[in-house]
Design a protein around this motif. Structure first.
Motif, PDB file in Angstrom:
ATOM      1  N   GLN A  50      46.791  11.624  34.508  1.00 55.82           N
ATOM      2  CA  GLN A  50      46.795  11.220  33.569  1.00 55.82           C
ATOM      3  C   GLN A  50      48.626  10.335  33.721  1.00 55.82           C
TER       4      GLN A  50
ATOM      5  N   LYS B 169      58.283  14.438  26.515  1.00 56.26           N
ATOM      6  CA  LYS B 169      56.879  14.108  27.030  1.00 56.26           C
ATOM      7  C   LYS B 169      56.415  14.434  25.226  1.00 56.26           C
ATOM      8  N   TYR B 170      56.362  14.154  24.448  1.00 58.52           N
ATOM      9  CA  TYR B 170      55.482  13.886  23.369  1.00 58.52           C
ATOM     10  C   TYR B 170      54.033  13.023  23.160  1.00 58.52           C
ATOM     11  N   TYR B 171      53.357  14.266  23.268  1.00 61.30           N
ATOM     12  CA  TYR B 171      52.148  14.027  23.037  1.00 61.30           C
ATOM     13  C   TYR B 171      50.980  13.432  21.332  1.00 61.30           C
TER      14      TYR B 171
ATOM     15  N   LYS C  23      47.029  16.420  22.656  1.00 53.90           N
ATOM     16  CA  LYS C  23      47.465  17.461  24.198  1.00 53.90           C
ATOM     17  C   LYS C  23      46.005  17.672  24.821  1.00 53.90           C
ATOM     18  N   ASP C  24      46.525  17.177  26.424  1.00 57.55           N
ATOM     19  CA  ASP C  24      44.696  17.284  27.489  1.00 57.55           C
ATOM     20  C   ASP C  24      44.166  16.914  26.320  1.00 57.55           C
TER      21      ASP C  24
ATOM     22  N   ALA D 266      48.226   9.546  28.290  1.00 61.06           N
ATOM     23  CA  ALA D 266      48.069  10.509  27.528  1.00 61.06           C
ATOM     24  C   ALA D 266      49.761  11.757  27.021  1.00 61.06           C
ATOM     25  N   TYR D 267      50.722  10.766  27.422  1.00 59.48           N
ATOM     26  CA  TYR D 267      51.957  11.040  26.218  1.00 59.48           C
ATOM     27  C   TYR D 267      53.035  10.066  26.287  1.00 59.48           C
TER      28      TYR D 267
ATOM     29  N   PRO E 165      43.779  10.162  24.829  1.00 52.66           N
ATOM     30  CA  PRO E 165      43.754  11.888  24.871  1.00 52.66           C
ATOM     31  C   PRO E 165      42.917  12.213  23.864  1.00 52.66           C
TER      32      PRO E 165
END
Length: 359
Positions: free
Chosen positions: A318, A295-297, A301-302, A284-285, A252
Motif C-alpha cells: 500500500q 492515516k486518513y482513509y 480502507k483496504d 491507500a490513505y 482503494p
C-alpha cells in the motif's frame, strides 16, 4: 527531414492484403536516402508482379508529400527482393529480440484506467529495485502521455544510436541512465508539450520500438509502464514482447473494482495467459507531512486488499497519498530515493515483487 520522420510517414501506409500491417512493420522499406531538398524511398516486394505494388507506391508517395516540407523532391522506387536478400532481412529483424536475451524478468505495470498513479508507481518501483541492488530498466510504453522524462528530470536528453550489425537500418538506441536505472521513453523524441496524436497501428509500432530496439544489456528486471486501460495496444504488446507477467495498480475505492477486473481478465485471457505478480494499492490513505503517524482513509480502507483476495493475486503493498510523492515526481527526484516512510513503502513493494518473481 530525418529518417525517423520518414518512417513515421510510411507507417501510415497499410498493406490491405497483409492483415492491415504497415510498410515498416512488414519490412518493406529497403532504403531511405535523404538530401537537402530530396527524399528517395525504395520499397521491396517479394514477387515480380505484385498486384498492389502501384497502389502501395502511390500511397507511400502521398504520405511523404503530406509530411515533407513544400518543394521537397520525392521519389518512391521499388525492387524485387532476391532469396538471398530475404534470408538476410530475416536475420537482421531477428537481432531486435536479441536485445532482450540478457533480461531475466520483463514485467508490465498496468492499470484498468488512468489517474491511479501507475507511472508514479512504475518509476519509484524501478528506483526501489535498483536500491535493493538489482540491475533495472524501465520502458515508458505510455505513448500518448509519456511522463518518465519529467519524473526523472531527464527532459531534453536524446538517446544515442548504435549500429551493432553494420547493416543499414539496424540501429539500436542507448537508454538514458540515472538513479541506477536505464530509462527509455518516446518522450525523449518529442518536443516539450508536443501532443502525440497517433492511430493505433502507429502507436503499437512506436511502443515496440521503445522496447525491442534498445540496447538494455544485462538486466534483472525490465519494467514496462503500459498505457492505461485495455485494448489493441496492450494485446499487441503482450503478444510481441516476451513479457513474463504484470503488476496491477489501483486505488482503494470500490468503484475501481471493475477497472481492476478488466486488467485481470486481459492478462488471464487464454490467448494471453500472463502471470499476475500482484496488486499495488496506490493512495491507500492520506498522511499529512506534519503528522506522519496519522492515516486518513479518504478513499476507503483496504479496498486493494479486498480486490487482491477476490481475484486471487498477491497484495504487494500500500502506497500512501503524501504531498512529497507528487512534489518529488514533479521535481524529477523519485521519492524512492529517500529514507522517508513513503519511500520505504516502495522498497517493501519491490521486495515483495522480487519474492513473487523468484517463485
Amino acid at each position: 527531414m530525418e529518417r525517423n520522420q520518414i518512417l513515421s510517414a510510411l507507417r501510415e501506409v497499410r498493406h490491405p492484403a497483409k492483415g492491415d500491417k504497415d510498410l515498416v512493420e512488414l519490412g518493406m522499406v529497403e532504403d531511405i536516402t535523404l538530401s537537402d531538398n530530396a527524399v528517395s524511398v525504395t520499397l521491396a516486394f517479394e514477387k515480380m508482379r505484385d498486384p498492389l505494388a502501384e497502389w502501395l507506391i502511390g500511397s507511400a508517395r502521398a504520405a511523404l508529400y503530406r509530411t515533407c516540407p513544400a518543394g521537397t523532391q520525392i521519389e518512391v522506387k521499388s525492387i524485387v527482393r532476391t532469396e538471398e536478400q530475404k534470408k538476410k532481412k530475416k536475420t537482421v529483424n531477428d537481432l531486435t529480440l536479441s536485445q532482450l536475451n540478457n533480461v531475466r524478468h520483463i514485467i508490465g505495470v498496468a492499470s484498468g484506467k488512468g489517474g491511479v498513479g501507475k507511472s508514479t508507481v512504475a518509476v519509484n518501483l524501478a528506483v526501489a529495485l535498483a536500491r535493493l541492488g538489482y540491475r533495472v530498466g524501465l520502458a515508458d510504453a505510455d505513448v500518448y502521455g509519456p511522463s518518465v522524462p519529467l519524473m526523472t528530470s531527464t527532459e531534453g536528453q536524446m538517446p544515442l544510436a548504435e549500429n551493432e550489425s553494420g547493416e543499414e537500418g539496424d540501429e539500436v538506441m542507448i537508454p538514458i541512465e540515472k538513479f541506477g536505472v536505464k530509462w527509455m521513453s518516446i518522450g525523449y523524441f518529442a518536443e516539450p508539450g508536443q501532443a502525440l496524436i497517433w492511430r493505433g497501428p502507429m502507436a503499437c509500432n512506436a511502443l515496440k520500438q521503445m522496447i525491442l530496439q534498445v540496447k538494455w544489456g544485462v538486466l534483472d528486471y525490465l519494467l514496462i509502464d503500459m498505457p492505461p486501460g485495455t485494448g489493441d495496444i496492450h494485446i499487441s504488446l503482450v503478444s510481441d514482447i516476451p513479457m513474463e507477467g504484470a503488476v496491477i495498480v489501483t486505488t482503494p475505492q470500490a468503484v475501481a473494482l471493475a477497472d481492476v477486473q478488466k486488467g485481470v481478465d486481459m492478462f488471464r485471457n487464454e490467448k494471453i495467459n500472463k502471470k499476475l505478480f500482484g496488486l499495488v494499492e496506490n493512495m491507500a490513505y492520506f498522511t499529512p507531512e506534519e503528522l506522519p503517524d496519522n492515516k486518513y482513509y479518504i478513499f476507503g480502507k483496504d479496498g486493494g486488499l479486498k480486490m487482491a483476495s477476490q481475484f486471487g493475486i498477491p497484495m504487494l503493498g500500500q502506497i500512501p497519498l503524501v504531498q512529497g510523492i507528487r512534489e518529488s515526481g514533479d521535481n524529477g527526484e523519485p521519492i524512492a530515493l529517500s529514507t522517508r516512510p513513503d519511500a520505504l513503502a516502495f522498497i517493501e513493494v519491490a521486495r515483495r515483487l522480487v519474492e513473487e518473481s523468484e517463485k
